[in-house]
Design a protein around this motif. Structure first.
Motif, PDB file in Angstrom:
ATOM      1  N   UNK A  39      30.952  54.557   9.844  1.00  0.00           N
ATOM      2  CA  UNK A  39      31.190  56.149   9.941  1.00  0.00           C
ATOM      3  C   UNK A  39      29.735  56.873  10.090  1.00  0.00           C
ATOM      4  N   UNK A  40      28.813  56.676   9.317  1.00  0.00           N
ATOM      5  CA  UNK A  40      27.827  57.536   9.328  1.00  0.00           C
ATOM      6  C   UNK A  40      26.981  57.329  10.458  1.00  0.00           C
ATOM      7  N   UNK A  41      26.558  55.786  10.813  1.00  0.00           N
ATOM      8  CA  UNK A  41      25.736  55.482  11.715  1.00  0.00           C
ATOM      9  C   UNK A  41      26.546  54.998  13.104  1.00  0.00           C
ATOM     10  N   UNK A  42      27.872  55.095  13.077  1.00  0.00           N
ATOM     11  CA  UNK A  42      28.584  54.859  14.286  1.00  0.00           C
ATOM     12  C   UNK A  42      28.416  53.414  14.901  1.00  0.00           C
ATOM     13  N   UNK A  43      28.258  52.464  13.908  1.00  0.00           N
ATOM     14  CA  UNK A  43      28.182  51.114  14.698  1.00  0.00           C
ATOM     15  C   UNK A  43      29.650  50.603  14.499  1.00  0.00           C
ATOM     16  N   UNK A  44      29.871  49.359  15.467  1.00  0.00           N
ATOM     17  CA  UNK A  44      31.421  48.821  15.425  1.00  0.00           C
ATOM     18  C   UNK A  44      31.143  48.002  14.296  1.00  0.00           C
ATOM     19  N   UNK A  45      32.399  47.876  13.575  1.00  0.00           N
ATOM     20  CA  UNK A  45      32.531  46.912  12.473  1.00  0.00           C
ATOM     21  C   UNK A  45      32.070  45.374  12.476  1.00  0.00           C
ATOM     22  N   UNK A  46      32.132  44.828  13.553  1.00  0.00           N
ATOM     23  CA  UNK A  46      31.746  43.384  14.026  1.00  0.00           C
ATOM     24  C   UNK A  46      30.245  43.488  13.722  1.00  0.00           C
ATOM     25  N   UNK A  92      20.700  60.077  12.773  1.00  0.00           N
ATOM     26  CA  UNK A  92      21.858  60.784  12.012  1.00  0.00           C
ATOM     27  C   UNK A  92      21.368  61.926  11.001  1.00  0.00           C
ATOM     28  N   UNK A  93      20.074  62.227  11.055  1.00  0.00           N
ATOM     29  CA  UNK A  93      19.513  63.182  10.144  1.00  0.00           C
ATOM     30  C   UNK A  93      19.561  62.716   8.648  1.00  0.00           C
ATOM     31  N   UNK A  94      19.416  61.534   8.567  1.00  0.00           N
ATOM     32  CA  UNK A  94      19.346  60.978   7.048  1.00  0.00           C
ATOM     33  C   UNK A  94      17.803  60.420   6.519  1.00  0.00           C
ATOM     34  N   UNK A  95      17.146  61.609   6.158  1.00  0.00           N
ATOM     35  CA  UNK A  95      15.511  61.212   5.974  1.00  0.00           C
ATOM     36  C   UNK A  95      15.238  60.177   4.733  1.00  0.00           C
ATOM     37  N   UNK A  96      16.450  60.033   3.884  1.00  0.00           N
ATOM     38  CA  UNK A  96      16.194  59.055   2.883  1.00  0.00           C
ATOM     39  C   UNK A  96      16.171  57.611   3.139  1.00  0.00           C
ATOM     40  N   UNK A  97      17.379  57.446   4.167  1.00  0.00           N
ATOM     41  CA  UNK A  97      17.560  56.265   4.926  1.00  0.00           C
ATOM     42  C   UNK A  97      16.204  55.699   5.623  1.00  0.00           C
ATOM     43  N   UNK A  98      15.793  56.825   6.225  1.00  0.00           N
ATOM     44  CA  UNK A  98      14.391  56.635   7.062  1.00  0.00           C
ATOM     45  C   UNK A  98      13.359  56.120   6.350  1.00  0.00           C
ATOM     46  N   UNK A  99      13.013  56.911   4.926  1.00  0.00           N
ATOM     47  CA  UNK A  99      12.051  56.463   4.133  1.00  0.00           C
ATOM     48  C   UNK A  99      12.316  55.261   3.676  1.00  0.00           C
ATOM     49  N   UNK A 100      13.338  54.583   3.171  1.00  0.00           N
ATOM     50  CA  UNK A 100      13.728  53.449   2.757  1.00  0.00           C
ATOM     51  C   UNK A 100      13.518  52.326   3.854  1.00  0.00           C
ATOM     52  N   UNK A 101      13.708  52.482   5.136  1.00  0.00           N
ATOM     53  CA  UNK A 101      13.407  51.531   6.163  1.00  0.00           C
ATOM     54  C   UNK A 101      11.875  51.442   6.228  1.00  0.00           C
ATOM     55  N   UNK A 102      10.970  52.665   6.065  1.00  0.00           N
ATOM     56  CA  UNK A 102       9.562  52.367   6.110  1.00  0.00           C
ATOM     57  C   UNK A 102       9.027  51.571   5.045  1.00  0.00           C
TER      58      UNK A 102
END
Length: 140
Positions: A39-46, A92-102
Motif C-alpha cells: 500500500x505505501x510503496x505500491x509494489x505487487x504482493x508477489x 513516497x515521501x518517507x524520510x525515516x525509511x530513506x535514512x534506514x536504507x542509508x
C-alpha cells in the motif's frame, strides 16, 4: 589480520541478521510488511516473496567462506536492495525509511570493505610463502 576478521564477522552478522528478519517478514507476508510494501510503496504482493527469497540466497552465499567472487554478487544484490529501498522510500515521501536504507547500505559497504581487506591479507600471506608466515621450511 585477526582484528579485521573479527570486525568482518561482527559487522556481517549484524547486517545479515537484519536482512534475515526482513526476508522472513517478506516471505511470511507479515501484516506490517505487507501493508507497507503493497500500500505505501505500491509494489505487487508477489514482489515480497521474490525479495525475501533473494535476500535468503544472498545471506547463504555470504556465510559460505571460500567463494569470494560469488560473495561480490551477493554484495551487489544487497546494494541494489538498499538503493531501491532508498529510492522507493524517498519517492513516497518517507524520510525515516530513506535514512534506514542509508544506514543499512553503510553496514553492507563496511562488511564488503572488510571482506576485501581480509582477502587481500590472505592473498599477501599466500604469495609471500611459508618463510614470511613464520613457518620453518620443510625438509624434503
Amino acid at each position: 589480520m585477526r582484528s579485521i576478521k573479527i570486525a568482518y564477522w561482527v559487522i556481517t552478522l549484524c547486517t545479515l541478521t537484519g536482512f534475515a528478519i526482513s526476508a522472513f517478514n517478506e516471505i511470511a507476508h507479515s501484516p506490517k510488511t505487507f501493508i507497507e510494501t503493497t500500500q505505501l510503496l505500491g509494489y505487487p504482493p508477489y514482489f515480497l516473496t521474490l525479495l525475501g527469497v533473494a535476500k535468503i540466497i544472498g545471506i547463504l552465499v555470504l556465510l559460505v567462506p571460500p567463494y569470494y567472487r560469488l560473495k561480490e554478487w551477493a554484495y551487489a544484490g544487497l546494494t541494489i536492495d538498499c538503493i531501491a529501498a532508498f529510492w522507493s522510500e524517498t519517492a513516497v515521501g518517507n524520510p525515516m525509511g530513506s535514512i534506514k536504507a542509508v544506514v543499512v547500505f553503510a553496514f553492507v559497504m563496511l562488511s564488503y570493505v572488510l571482506l576485501l581487506r581480509m582477502e587481500k591479507g590472505l592473498n599477501k600471506r599466500a604469495e609471500s610463502g611459508p618463510m614470511a608466515a613464520g613457518t620453518p621450511p620443510q625438509a624434503g
